[in-house]
Motif scaffolding. Sequence first.
Motif, PDB file in Angstrom:
ATOM      1  N   LEU A 164      -9.137  11.557   1.539  1.00 35.92           N
ATOM      2  CA  LEU A 164      -7.997  10.999   2.214  1.00 35.92           C
ATOM      3  C   LEU A 164      -8.044  10.443   3.563  1.00 35.92           C
ATOM      4  N   THR A 165      -8.832  11.280   4.479  1.00 36.03           N
ATOM      5  CA  THR A 165      -9.008  10.640   5.879  1.00 36.03           C
ATOM      6  C   THR A 165      -9.380   9.232   5.842  1.00 36.03           C
ATOM      7  N   LYS A 166     -10.583   8.936   4.960  1.00 36.81           N
ATOM      8  CA  LYS A 166     -11.116   7.443   4.968  1.00 36.81           C
ATOM      9  C   LYS A 166     -10.316   6.599   4.584  1.00 36.81           C
ATOM     10  N   GLY A 167      -9.168   6.621   3.773  1.00 36.40           N
ATOM     11  CA  GLY A 167      -8.372   5.790   3.359  1.00 36.40           C
ATOM     12  C   GLY A 167      -7.155   5.143   4.223  1.00 36.40           C
ATOM     13  N   PHE A 168      -6.925   5.768   5.385  1.00 36.86           N
ATOM     14  CA  PHE A 168      -5.919   5.560   6.373  1.00 36.86           C
ATOM     15  C   PHE A 168      -6.269   4.170   7.297  1.00 36.86           C
ATOM     16  N   ILE A 169      -5.398   3.390   7.208  1.00 35.97           N
ATOM     17  CA  ILE A 169      -5.405   2.063   8.166  1.00 35.97           C
ATOM     18  C   ILE A 169      -4.226   1.930   8.769  1.00 35.97           C
ATOM     19  N   LEU A 184       1.470   2.365   9.153  1.00 33.00           N
ATOM     20  CA  LEU A 184       0.288   3.315   8.881  1.00 33.00           C
ATOM     21  C   LEU A 184       0.388   3.397   7.294  1.00 33.00           C
ATOM     22  N   PHE A 185      -0.767   2.996   6.779  1.00 34.74           N
ATOM     23  CA  PHE A 185      -0.882   2.964   5.345  1.00 34.74           C
ATOM     24  C   PHE A 185      -2.042   3.635   4.731  1.00 34.74           C
ATOM     25  N   TRP A 186      -2.264   3.985   3.604  1.00 38.31           N
ATOM     26  CA  TRP A 186      -3.448   4.592   3.017  1.00 38.31           C
ATOM     27  C   TRP A 186      -3.826   3.742   1.646  1.00 38.31           C
ATOM     28  N   VAL A 187      -5.038   3.190   1.623  1.00 42.07           N
ATOM     29  CA  VAL A 187      -5.737   2.510   0.513  1.00 42.07           C
ATOM     30  C   VAL A 187      -6.879   3.204   0.075  1.00 42.07           C
ATOM     31  N   PRO A 200       0.905  -1.119  -0.057  1.00 45.12           N
ATOM     32  CA  PRO A 200       0.008  -0.096   0.034  1.00 45.12           C
ATOM     33  C   PRO A 200       0.847   1.195   0.052  1.00 45.12           C
ATOM     34  N   PHE A 201       0.022   2.445  -0.107  1.00 47.04           N
ATOM     35  CA  PHE A 201       0.994   3.561  -0.029  1.00 47.04           C
ATOM     36  C   PHE A 201       1.375   3.846   1.233  1.00 47.04           C
ATOM     37  N   ASN A 202       2.350   4.637   1.594  1.00 47.34           N
ATOM     38  CA  ASN A 202       3.073   5.055   2.840  1.00 47.34           C
ATOM     39  C   ASN A 202       2.025   6.256   3.404  1.00 47.34           C
ATOM     40  N   GLY A 203       1.581   5.856   4.720  1.00 47.79           N
ATOM     41  CA  GLY A 203       0.476   6.672   5.220  1.00 47.79           C
ATOM     42  C   GLY A 203       1.097   8.034   5.551  1.00 47.79           C
ATOM     43  N   TYR A 204       2.384   7.987   5.755  1.00 49.44           N
ATOM     44  CA  TYR A 204       3.030   9.286   6.399  1.00 49.44           C
ATOM     45  C   TYR A 204       2.895  10.443   5.283  1.00 49.44           C
ATOM     46  N   LEU A 205       3.130   9.889   4.066  1.00 51.45           N
ATOM     47  CA  LEU A 205       3.265  10.866   2.686  1.00 51.45           C
ATOM     48  C   LEU A 205       1.919  11.192   2.523  1.00 51.45           C
TER      49      LEU A 205
END
Length: 284
Positions: free
Chosen positions: A48-53, A78-81, A9-14
């Motif tokens: 963007l907020t809804k995609g954090f896991i 921490l990731f984003w999907v 997944p995408f890096n959540g911090y970015l």
Amino acid sequence: MKTEKVLIPFNGYLVIVILLLSITTAFYGFISNNVILAVVALLLSVVLTKGFIVIGPNSSKVLLLFGNYKGSIKQSGLFWVNPLYNKTSLSLRARNFESEKIKVNDKMGNPILISVILVWKVKDTFKATFEVDNYETFIRIQTDSAVRKLAGSFPYDHFEDERATVTLSTNFDDVNIALEHEVTQRLEIAGIEVIESRIGYLAYAPEIAHSMLRRQQASAVVAARHKIVEGAVGMVESALKLLADKEIIEFDEDRKATMVSNLMVVLCGDSETKPVINTGTLNQ
């Protein structure tokens, strides 16, 4: 049969940095009366907020998009999907399972009580989630089934089958290996890895336990008596030979038989022998 697909997944911090920029833009839009810019930036912030896991160590997320399996995330952090993904959490930790004591028949038909201790973990998240309805229930039922099959494949001990090379009560390593192989085959469909499988409890069923104990005790007594008789015969033989070699006394056949009988009684008897002293001659 499908298997799991591991996603990166995408890096959540970015994405957090992008989210802060979006919020700042929305705030700037409201201040500058640029409504369109403010609304677009605000909607982007919500998306963007809804995609954090957040995934902890030895945990995973199974991702679905409108019923289609998209992959599993096994990394921690921490990731984003995609916010539209349906996310299901699944633990990858090793877990213990101890089955209940069940009554089964061994190879010879004797009723026994047996239970098993299983150490397992989820290996394939797709199979564990979609190939079986409830993998924990599946593990419990299939383990009991494997135990029943195992118990019917071997005798309890060598008393019933003296020619058996493997028994449940003596060859623990061989039995545990056979049990682990059987359980592994049954749980493979659910994506479960069997780390260890061993028998936790083994005993005769209560209705025959007393009879089997008496049989074992009788066998032990017979074996002990056999050893005692062998030793007593050797001692009698040595005594007669020593008396003859030293020419202490000569026995005819009747006297020799009497002495052998007395020595065997003394050496093989259960209770303490009480000697009778002869104050006369050997013939009186």
